[in-house]
Design a protein around this motif. Structure first.
Motif, PDB file in Angstrom:
ATOM      1  N   ARG A  27       0.783  -1.138  -0.147  1.00 14.88           N
ATOM      2  CA  ARG A  27      -0.095   0.184  -0.140  1.00 14.88           C
ATOM      3  C   ARG A  27       0.979   1.206  -0.080  1.00 14.88           C
ATOM      4  O   ARG A  27       1.778   1.271   0.724  1.00 14.88           O
ATOM      5  N   LEU A  28       0.375   2.145  -0.669  1.00 13.56           N
ATOM      6  CA  LEU A  28       0.986   3.543  -0.840  1.00 13.56           C
ATOM      7  C   LEU A  28      -0.008   4.740  -0.643  1.00 13.56           C
ATOM      8  O   LEU A  28      -1.079   4.581  -1.384  1.00 13.56           O
ATOM      9  N   LEU A  29       0.154   5.546   0.198  1.00 10.54           N
ATOM     10  CA  LEU A  29      -0.893   6.779   0.408  1.00 10.54           C
ATOM     11  C   LEU A  29      -0.025   7.902   0.661  1.00 10.54           C
ATOM     12  O   LEU A  29       1.032   8.069   1.285  1.00 10.54           O
ATOM     13  N   VAL A  30      -0.110   8.844  -0.177  1.00 14.02           N
ATOM     14  CA  VAL A  30       0.156  10.161  -0.449  1.00 14.02           C
ATOM     15  C   VAL A  30      -0.844  11.126   0.047  1.00 14.02           C
ATOM     16  O   VAL A  30      -1.831  11.454  -0.408  1.00 14.02           O
ATOM     17  N   VAL A  31      -0.330  12.022   1.036  1.00 12.19           N
ATOM     18  CA  VAL A  31      -1.240  12.912   1.530  1.00 12.19           C
ATOM     19  C   VAL A  31      -1.068  14.406   1.523  1.00 12.19           C
ATOM     20  O   VAL A  31       0.364  14.617   1.459  1.00 12.19           O
ATOM     21  N   GLU A  32      -1.667  15.426   1.169  1.00  4.68           N
ATOM     22  CA  GLU A  32      -1.197  16.719   0.949  1.00  4.68           C
ATOM     23  C   GLU A  32      -0.278  17.299   2.513  1.00  4.68           C
ATOM     24  O   GLU A  32       0.500  17.751   2.505  1.00  4.68           O
ATOM     25  N   ARG A  33      -1.021  17.125   3.528  1.00  2.00           N
ATOM     26  CA  ARG A  33      -0.398  17.457   4.608  1.00  2.00           C
ATOM     27  C   ARG A  33      -0.504  16.455   6.000  1.00  2.00           C
ATOM     28  O   ARG A  33      -1.545  15.729   6.007  1.00  2.00           O
ATOM     29  N   SER A  34       0.568  16.505   6.965  1.00  4.02           N
ATOM     30  CA  SER A  34       0.373  15.766   8.033  1.00  4.02           C
ATOM     31  C   SER A  34       1.109  16.442   9.156  1.00  4.02           C
ATOM     32  O   SER A  34       2.181  16.997   8.849  1.00  4.02           O
ATOM     33  N   THR A  35       0.581  16.218  10.355  1.00  2.00           N
ATOM     34  CA  THR A  35       1.270  16.590  11.414  1.00  2.00           C
ATOM     35  C   THR A  35       2.809  15.932  11.634  1.00  2.00           C
ATOM     36  O   THR A  35       3.811  16.407  11.649  1.00  2.00           O
ATOM     37  N   SER A  36       2.603  14.583  11.642  1.00  2.00           N
ATOM     38  CA  SER A  36       3.890  13.851  11.543  1.00  2.00           C
ATOM     39  C   SER A  36       3.495  12.472  10.772  1.00  2.00           C
ATOM     40  O   SER A  36       2.388  11.895  11.110  1.00  2.00           O
ATOM     41  N   THR A  37       4.207  12.022   9.793  1.00  2.00           N
ATOM     42  CA  THR A  37       3.822  10.811   9.098  1.00  2.00           C
ATOM     43  C   THR A  37       3.974   9.605  10.125  1.00  2.00           C
ATOM     44  O   THR A  37       2.916   8.732  10.077  1.00  2.00           O
ATOM     45  N   ASN A  38       4.612   9.546  10.973  1.00  2.00           N
ATOM     46  CA  ASN A  38       4.853   8.501  11.827  1.00  2.00           C
ATOM     47  C   ASN A  38       3.651   8.370  12.870  1.00  2.00           C
ATOM     48  O   ASN A  38       2.988   7.485  13.141  1.00  2.00           O
ATOM     49  N   THR A  39       3.162   9.672  13.357  1.00  2.00           N
ATOM     50  CA  THR A  39       1.982   9.467  14.243  1.00  2.00           C
ATOM     51  C   THR A  39       0.874   9.182  13.495  1.00  2.00           C
ATOM     52  O   THR A  39       0.001   8.502  13.829  1.00  2.00           O
ATOM     53  N   GLN A  40       0.554   9.834  12.215  1.00  2.00           N
ATOM     54  CA  GLN A  40      -0.493   9.491  11.444  1.00  2.00           C
ATOM     55  C   GLN A  40      -0.559   7.965  11.258  1.00  2.00           C
ATOM     56  O   GLN A  40      -1.624   7.481  11.281  1.00  2.00           O
ATOM     57  N   TRP A  52      -3.832  -1.863   6.153  1.00  2.00           N
ATOM     58  CA  TRP A  52      -2.234  -1.535   6.255  1.00  2.00           C
ATOM     59  C   TRP A  52      -1.431  -2.732   6.238  1.00  2.00           C
ATOM     60  O   TRP A  52      -0.874  -3.079   7.231  1.00  2.00           O
ATOM     61  N   PRO A  53      -1.840  -3.464   5.023  1.00  2.00           N
ATOM     62  CA  PRO A  53      -0.814  -4.790   5.225  1.00  2.00           C
ATOM     63  C   PRO A  53       0.761  -4.260   4.756  1.00  2.00           C
ATOM     64  O   PRO A  53       0.844  -3.311   4.069  1.00  2.00           O
ATOM     65  N   ALA A  54       1.429  -4.902   5.465  1.00  2.00           N
ATOM     66  CA  ALA A  54       3.069  -4.562   5.230  1.00  2.00           C
ATOM     67  C   ALA A  54       3.632  -5.248   4.283  1.00  2.00           C
ATOM     68  O   ALA A  54       3.409  -6.512   3.821  1.00  2.00           O
ATOM     69  N   PRO A  55       4.740  -4.528   3.667  1.00  2.00           N
ATOM     70  CA  PRO A  55       5.116  -3.084   3.914  1.00  2.00           C
ATOM     71  C   PRO A  55       4.203  -2.085   2.994  1.00  2.00           C
ATOM     72  O   PRO A  55       3.676  -2.337   2.071  1.00  2.00           O
ATOM     73  N   ALA A  56       3.961  -1.060   3.871  1.00  2.00           N
ATOM     74  CA  ALA A  56       3.152  -0.071   3.434  1.00  2.00           C
ATOM     75  C   ALA A  56       3.730   1.364   3.860  1.00  2.00           C
ATOM     76  O   ALA A  56       4.656   1.536   4.424  1.00  2.00           O
ATOM     77  N   LEU A  57       3.508   2.510   2.884  1.00  3.35           N
ATOM     78  CA  LEU A  57       4.092   3.583   2.977  1.00  3.35           C
ATOM     79  C   LEU A  57       3.520   4.718   2.993  1.00  3.35           C
ATOM     80  O   LEU A  57       2.485   4.849   2.048  1.00  3.35           O
ATOM     81  N   LEU A  58       3.425   5.601   4.012  1.00  5.17           N
ATOM     82  CA  LEU A  58       2.764   7.029   3.995  1.00  5.17           C
ATOM     83  C   LEU A  58       3.690   7.945   3.571  1.00  5.17           C
ATOM     84  O   LEU A  58       4.768   8.195   4.460  1.00  5.17           O
ATOM     85  N   VAL A  59       3.334   8.980   2.843  1.00  4.02           N
ATOM     86  CA  VAL A  59       4.321   9.977   2.521  1.00  4.02           C
ATOM     87  C   VAL A  59       3.326  11.295   2.351  1.00  4.02           C
ATOM     88  O   VAL A  59       2.094  11.457   1.993  1.00  4.02           O
ATOM     89  N   ALA A  60       3.656  12.292   3.047  1.00  6.78           N
ATOM     90  CA  ALA A  60       2.976  13.868   3.255  1.00  6.78           C
ATOM     91  C   ALA A  60       3.775  14.688   2.478  1.00  6.78           C
ATOM     92  O   ALA A  60       5.075  14.864   2.430  1.00  6.78           O
ATOM     93  N   ALA A  81      10.936  18.769   0.789  1.00  3.99           N
ATOM     94  CA  ALA A  81      11.603  17.554   1.467  1.00  3.99           C
ATOM     95  C   ALA A  81      10.943  16.315   1.177  1.00  3.99           C
ATOM     96  O   ALA A  81       9.694  16.248   0.534  1.00  3.99           O
ATOM     97  N   LEU A  82      11.321  15.133   1.401  1.00  3.13           N
ATOM     98  CA  LEU A  82      10.647  13.881   1.553  1.00  3.13           C
ATOM     99  C   LEU A  82      10.487  13.401   2.924  1.00  3.13           C
ATOM    100  O   LEU A  82      11.213  13.274   3.696  1.00  3.13           O
ATOM    101  N   THR A  83       9.073  13.275   3.406  1.00  2.00           N
ATOM    102  CA  THR A  83       8.774  12.950   4.699  1.00  2.00           C
ATOM    103  C   THR A  83       7.871  11.689   4.559  1.00  2.00           C
ATOM    104  O   THR A  83       6.685  11.855   3.996  1.00  2.00           O
ATOM    105  N   ALA A  84       8.348  10.723   4.997  1.00  2.00           N
ATOM    106  CA  ALA A  84       7.609   9.248   4.656  1.00  2.00           C
ATOM    107  C   ALA A  84       7.832   8.106   5.996  1.00  2.00           C
ATOM    108  O   ALA A  84       9.013   8.535   6.678  1.00  2.00           O
ATOM    109  N   SER A  85       6.827   7.615   6.125  1.00  2.57           N
ATOM    110  CA  SER A  85       7.125   6.615   7.006  1.00  2.57           C
ATOM    111  C   SER A  85       6.546   5.382   6.618  1.00  2.57           C
ATOM    112  O   SER A  85       5.507   4.907   5.948  1.00  2.57           O
ATOM    113  N   LEU A  86       7.470   4.054   6.761  1.00  6.98           N
ATOM    114  CA  LEU A  86       7.213   2.792   6.173  1.00  6.98           C
ATOM    115  C   LEU A  86       6.798   1.860   7.504  1.00  6.98           C
ATOM    116  O   LEU A  86       7.326   1.875   8.475  1.00  6.98           O
ATOM    117  N   LEU A  87       5.629   1.138   7.188  1.00 11.68           N
ATOM    118  CA  LEU A  87       5.178   0.198   8.001  1.00 11.68           C
ATOM    119  C   LEU A  87       5.773  -1.234   7.780  1.00 11.68           C
ATOM    120  O   LEU A  87       5.700  -1.551   6.723  1.00 11.68           O
TER     121      LEU A  87
END
Length: 282
Positions: A27-40, A52-60, A81-87
């Motif tokens: 799974r890959l999800l790109v969001v326009e804004r996030s306070t924190s990709t890890n927290t979200q 959220w099957p792993a590996p999955a990536l959230l990018v803001a 910048a690149l701000t991303a969190s990988l599960l």
């Protein structure tokens, strides 16, 4: 730099390159804004793990209140910048999870070197540096921080967050010790290209690690982590929990990824957490 020149990520291309059936992500999800990709990402996984099957990536595209280690904040202009969190859900013994920040550092260094021609190095436990032609700074020499990593263990998996400075100008960088891909002379500041390289590098490194049951020696990753480390072999000052300070030479890594520091008396201290300062890095 003109903010309007900072292109949004090409989400369609990223999904084609990185997601099943052609790529490694589920799974890959790109969001326009996030306070924190890890927290979200942690919140979304807690609310609906099956989504959220792993590996999955959230990018803001823009992270408004990013978090670093020890609760430090991390801010950047939109699309600079690149701000991303990988599960990930690695099937390895829990005592081997301490290697994850170091493996994430290795993956980041590998992607920056191979794709951008940026000669990055890793600083224990979770920073990525670049030696630049900038003026020397105390404790840094000409090195500057280009990326930070934050790993957090969840009840259902592990989130690995990465913040990489890409196109910030000197005026936009938060501290004098920071640098961006642009300032480091990287081959491109196209974030779609860079994110693809990062994701592929992460999945490759972590795939080797999990295939070996989390054994960094058997996988060959222990030697690779040491090869890119700017900390091992350096004179360091470590600020330990409780306010204590340790001066010495970083001599290696413990079996769980902790830093081994030999002080002036020859005593070797195992450091599991703390702020490590290179007394000089050129």
């Amino acid at each position: 730099m003109d903010l309007d020149a900072r292109e949004p990520l090409d989400t369609a291309l990223l999904r084609d390159l990185l997601c099943e059936p052609h790529g490694p992500l589920r799974r890959l999800l790109v969001v326009e804004r996030s306070t924190s990709t890890n927290t979200q990402l942690a919140a979304e996984v807690a609310a609906d793990p099956q989504a959220w099957p792993a590996p999955a990536l959230l990018v803001a595209e823009h992270q408004e209140a990013g978090r670093g280690r020890a609760g430090r904040s991390w801010e950047t202009p939109p699309r600079a910048a690149l701000t991303a969190s990988l599960l990930v859900r690695p099937q390895v013994p829990p005592e081997r999870l301490g290697w994850l920040p170091l493996l994430a550092g290795l993956a980041t260094v590998t992607a920056l070197r191979a794709t951008l021609g940026v000669q990055a190095v890793a600083k224990w436990p979770n920073d990525v540096l670049v030696v630049t032609d900038e003026p020397e700074l105390p404790g840094w020499g000409t090195a500057r921080k280009i990326a930070g990593i934050l790993t957090e263990v969840l009840p259902d998996g592990v989130v690995i967050g990465v913040g990489l400075n890409v196109s910030q100008t000197p005026e936009e960088l938060p501290v004098p010790t920071a640098v961006s891909v642009l300032r480091a002379g990287g081959a491109t500041v196209d974030r779609t290209v860079i994110l693809t390289a990062l994701a592929e590098s992460f999945v490759s490194v972590l795939g080797r690690w999990t295939a070996a049951g989390g054994d960094v020696v058997a996988s060959g990753l222990a030697d690779e982590v040491l090869a890119v480390s700017a900390t091992v072999g350096a004179s360091v000052r470590v600020e330990l929990a409780g306010g204590d300070e340790l001066l010495g030479t970083a001599t290696g890594l413990a079996p769980d990824g902790a830093l081994l520091v030999e002080d002036a008396s020859g005593r070797v201290v195992t450091v599991h957490s703390g702020d490590v300062h290179h007394l000089r890095l050129n």
